[in-house]
Design a protein around this motif. Structure first.
Motif, PDB file in Angstrom:
ATOM      1  N   HIS A  71      -3.668  -0.360   6.886  1.00 25.00           N
ATOM      2  CA  HIS A  71      -2.856  -0.216   5.668  1.00 25.00           C
ATOM      3  C   HIS A  71      -1.948   0.992   5.752  1.00 25.00           C
ATOM      4  O   HIS A  71      -1.132   1.207   4.876  1.00 25.00           O
ATOM      5  CB  HIS A  71      -3.745  -0.019   4.437  1.00 25.00           C
ATOM      6  CG  HIS A  71      -4.765  -1.094   4.255  1.00 25.00           C
ATOM      7  ND1 HIS A  71      -4.448  -2.421   4.384  1.00 25.00           N
ATOM      8  CD2 HIS A  71      -6.083  -1.042   3.956  1.00 25.00           C
ATOM      9  CE1 HIS A  71      -5.547  -3.138   4.176  1.00 25.00           C
ATOM     10  NE2 HIS A  71      -6.543  -2.324   3.922  1.00 25.00           N
ATOM     11  N   ASN A  72      -2.163   1.800   6.792  1.00 20.88           N
ATOM     12  CA  ASN A  72      -1.500   3.098   6.833  1.00 20.88           C
ATOM     13  C   ASN A  72      -1.114   3.378   8.280  1.00 20.88           C
ATOM     14  O   ASN A  72      -1.952   3.243   9.162  1.00 20.88           O
ATOM     15  CB  ASN A  72      -2.509   4.151   6.336  1.00 20.88           C
ATOM     16  CG  ASN A  72      -1.929   5.538   6.298  1.00 20.88           C
ATOM     17  OD1 ASN A  72      -0.789   5.754   6.716  1.00 20.88           O
ATOM     18  ND2 ASN A  72      -2.700   6.481   5.828  1.00 20.88           N
TER      19      ASN A  72
ATOM     20  N   PHE B 193       0.847  -1.205   0.000  1.00 19.95           N
ATOM     21  CA  PHE B 193       0.000   0.000   0.000  1.00 19.95           C
ATOM     22  C   PHE B 193       0.876   1.246   0.000  1.00 19.95           C
ATOM     23  O   PHE B 193       1.921   1.278   0.651  1.00 19.95           O
ATOM     24  CB  PHE B 193      -0.909   0.014   1.227  1.00 19.95           C
ATOM     25  CG  PHE B 193      -1.890  -1.114   1.237  1.00 19.95           C
ATOM     26  CD1 PHE B 193      -3.156  -0.963   0.696  1.00 19.95           C
ATOM     27  CD2 PHE B 193      -1.539  -2.354   1.743  1.00 19.95           C
ATOM     28  CE1 PHE B 193      -4.049  -2.009   0.667  1.00 19.95           C
ATOM     29  CE2 PHE B 193      -2.431  -3.417   1.716  1.00 19.95           C
ATOM     30  CZ  PHE B 193      -3.686  -3.236   1.176  1.00 19.95           C
TER      31      PHE B 193
ATOM     32  N   GLY C 277      -3.728   0.285  -3.283  1.00 18.41           N
ATOM     33  CA  GLY C 277      -3.222  -1.060  -2.988  1.00 18.41           C
ATOM     34  C   GLY C 277      -2.696  -1.682  -4.266  1.00 18.41           C
ATOM     35  O   GLY C 277      -3.357  -1.637  -5.306  1.00 18.41           O
TER      36      GLY C 277
ATOM     37  N   ARG D 272      -5.164   6.367  -1.102  1.00 17.64           N
ATOM     38  CA  ARG D 272      -4.401   5.236  -0.578  1.00 17.64           C
ATOM     39  C   ARG D 272      -4.593   4.113  -1.592  1.00 17.64           C
ATOM     40  O   ARG D 272      -5.711   3.643  -1.774  1.00 17.64           O
ATOM     41  CB  ARG D 272      -4.985   4.811   0.770  1.00 17.64           C
ATOM     42  CG  ARG D 272      -4.123   3.804   1.464  1.00 17.64           C
ATOM     43  CD  ARG D 272      -3.152   4.509   2.357  1.00 17.64           C
ATOM     44  NE  ARG D 272      -2.049   3.666   2.739  1.00 17.64           N
ATOM     45  CZ  ARG D 272      -0.843   4.138   2.962  1.00 17.64           C
ATOM     46  NH1 ARG D 272      -0.579   5.413   2.794  1.00 17.64           N
ATOM     47  NH2 ARG D 272       0.136   3.353   3.327  1.00 17.64           N
TER      48      ARG D 272
ATOM     49  N   SER E  17      -0.101  -4.480   4.753  1.00 18.64           N
ATOM     50  CA  SER E  17      -1.238  -4.366   5.677  1.00 18.64           C
ATOM     51  C   SER E  17      -0.972  -5.244   6.901  1.00 18.64           C
ATOM     52  O   SER E  17      -0.464  -6.359   6.768  1.00 18.64           O
ATOM     53  CB  SER E  17      -2.532  -4.774   4.983  1.00 18.64           C
ATOM     54  OG  SER E  17      -2.639  -6.152   4.914  1.00 18.64           O
TER      55      SER E  17
END
Length: 591
Positions: free
Chosen positions: A380-381, A291, A336, A334, A366
């Motif tokens: 994911h962040n 990501f 993927g 964002r 992730s």
């Protein structure tokens, strides 16, 4: 049906897969001389430039009264799910090995995938005309790998066309005809889809059982959507419509589908009136692995970036994106990606096809974060991490990595992999002095610079392949970067606690070099939670206010310096620090 042969070509990157396909199309007269060019099945200029296949293709050839369906596969590890679906649509595979390089990591992983689907394997030695070819040695490697006889291995040169006729004969003789009942309920496997701006999404499929006719009402089993088959046909260099396609054959369907998410690779198509009992096994949702935040350089380009990503997604259903905002970079998305190559290709296509200038943040993977109340959050962040006090444990994705190399480079490669928190599972000799090393490693450790380092320490010899191997608990912490006490969320990373202090210190040093000096001091700090673990200061640019004081009492000088100090303090309160694009990229190449 006994006159149909469905096959794919599997190989490591750059072993001559697309060139061999070109020669087959030439020899069977599928492509005439005027249309012929190198890598005829690769449409994108990016594919031709880099010499890689990004999007798989299918094409039908006629040879000695037989219909040969070539289902081309991408070569890179990021697209391994697409490869598995292409393999599932075939009865045989041509395994191409470069006579100058021998068996490589991806040759083995794609081969295992083909053997799992019970395909007939035809081993082919390519580039036999080159001066540095080692046909006998590479044949020994293939025999060790496959357990076949030496006379089963075909030698060819895809560039000159020598030996390609023998491969076509072997495809007809050795690969079995497809099994299936043309009168059974319809069951088709979707192995690819492409977007056409006039016709919508076009799905490529192989009919396993039954027969499809133009105008039939069909259902895509996993999405549950129903469509009319407006046009069906077979795939020559262009699409050629047919009234019906029956079991064993490969074709396309156009039904005016507008959104890419409604056609999934690996889905099953059946009739609404007479459905099949069960879907074809092996379907998976394409799951992004890496990501990264993608932000427009000019904030007014945000809507253009959204439109560009939506258009890209029509061609590439495995790209996912959602809006997010960052204090440092404004509004963006964002995204993927399937892997690092996929991320690089998307960035390149945004630049070439849509003329978008974007900033990409540090790629990460992730994580599964388990909270103390028993819930689980997928993060994911780093900015989306729950509060430290609520976290019970964090699990990170692990991969099983296979590295094939000559014995000379074992030491440095082991040092590299163990330094990335890898665990050696096993090592074994393949042939001569070539070895395969298997490691369990965290995916987060390889997303930044692992591949570049592996290539440089092995002088380009080592080949690398990996697949997912579940999640494991890990001692991870969120590392924040503060500029003058303000957190720059785009530079936040999740890292292992043991590496955090060293990583934070190196990051501060790097930023000190890259940030332009201001008229006030800039404090660069790395922090875990509230604890500062490293600090650097970018010194202010100072004006010599004492130049006019060349004598007299010291209090005059002190008065001027105090005045300057107050000005600097005021400036620091209203001044903001612009982080240049180079700083975001520098984090990727800290070593």
């Amino acid at each position: 049906m006994d006159k149909i042969r469905n096959f794919c070509i599997i190989a490591h990157i750059d072993h001559g897969k697309s060139t061999l396909a070109d020669r087959m199309l030439e020899l069977t007269g599928t492509v005439d001389v005027r249309q012929m060019e190198n890598q005829v099945l690769d449409d994108m200029e990016l594919e031709k430039e880099r010499g890689i296949t990004i999007k798989s293709h299918a094409i039908q050839m006629d040879y000695k009264g037989y219909t040969l369906n070539l289902i081309d596969t991408p070569g890179h590890v990021d697209f391994s799910y697409e490869v598995s679906r292409s393999i599932a649509a075939c009865e045989g595979a041509v395994l191409v090995v470069d006579a100058t390089q021998g068996v490589q990591a991806q040759t083995i992983s794609n081969l295992y995938m083909a053997i799992e689907h019970d395909l007939e394997i035809i081993p082919v030695l390519n580039k036999c005309d080159m001066d540095n070819a080692m046909p006998e040695r590479v044949e020994d490697e293939i025999i060790d790998l496959l357990g076949c006889k030496r006379e089963d291995i075909l030698r060819c040169s895809a560039k000159t066309g020598e030996g390609v006729m023998e491969i076509l004969d072997a495809i007809v003789e050795r690969i079995p005809a497809p099994k299936g009942d043309p009168n059974a309920p319809l069951q088709c496997l979707v192995f690819d889809s492409v977007f056409n701006s006039f016709r919508g999404i076009i799905a490529y499929f192989k009919v396993v059982n039954g027969t499809m006719h133009t105008g039939d009402l069909v259902r895509f089993v996993n999405t549950g959507k129903e469509y009319d088959a407006d046009e069906i046909g077979i795939l020559k260099l262009d699409m050629s419509p047919r009234k019906s396609i029956s079991a064993g054959n490969v074709g396309y369907i156009i039904s005016g589908i507008k959104t890419s998410t409604e056609v999934k690779v690996g889905d099953t198509i059946t009739h609404v009136a007479r459905p099949c009992e069960k879907a074809i096994a092996g379907f998976e949702e394409a799951k992004p692995m890496v990501f990264a935040g993608v932000y427009p350089i000019e904030s007014e380009d945000y809507e253009d970036l959204r439109a560009s990503l939506e258009k890209l997604q029509l061609n590439d259903a495995s790209l996912t994106f959602q809006p997010e905002s960052s204090m440092a970079l404004g509004f963006g998305f964002r995204c993927g990606f399937l892997g690092l190559l996929h991320m690089e290709i998307v960035q390149e296509r945004l630049d070439r096809e849509f003329d978008m200038d974007v900033i990409t943040t540090v790629p990460n993977v992730s994580y599964n974060v388990y909270t103390k109340d028993g819930g689980m959050v997928e993060v994911h962040n780093p900015a989306g991490m729950p509060d430290l006090t609520e976290i019970d444990r964090i699990e990170e994705p692990y991969i099983r990595a296979s590295v094939i190399t000559t014995a000379d480079f074992i030491g440095p490669i082991m040092t590299l992999c163990l330094g990335k928190r890898g665990e050696l599972v096993k090592q074994e000799y393949i042939s001569g002095n070539r070895m395969e090393l298997l490691f369990d490693m965290p995916l987060g450790e390889i997303v930044i610079d692992f591949y570049d380092k592996l290539k440089s320490i092995s002088k380009g010899y080592a080949s690398f392949d990996w697949h997912m191997n579940g999640f494991r608990p890990s001692n991870l912490v969120k590392l924040d970067i503060l500029l003058n006490g303000e957190q720059v969320d785009a530079l936040s990373t999740l890292t292992h606690r043991d590496n955090a202090v060293d990583f934070g210190r190196r990051m501060c040093e790097k930023l000190k070099e890259l940030l332009p000096r201001q008229q006030f001091d800039i404090a660069i700090q790395a922090a875990i939670g509230a604890k500062i673990i490293a600090r650097e200061t970018v010194k202010q640019v100072r004006k010599d206010v004492l130049a006019k004081c060349y004598g007299g009492d010291v209090s005059r000088k002190r008065k001027l310096l105090e005045k300057q100090k107050r000005g600097k303090k005021r400036m620091k309160q209203i001044g903001n620090v612009e982080v240049p694009q180079k700083a975001f990229l520098a984090v990727l190449k800290l070593d």
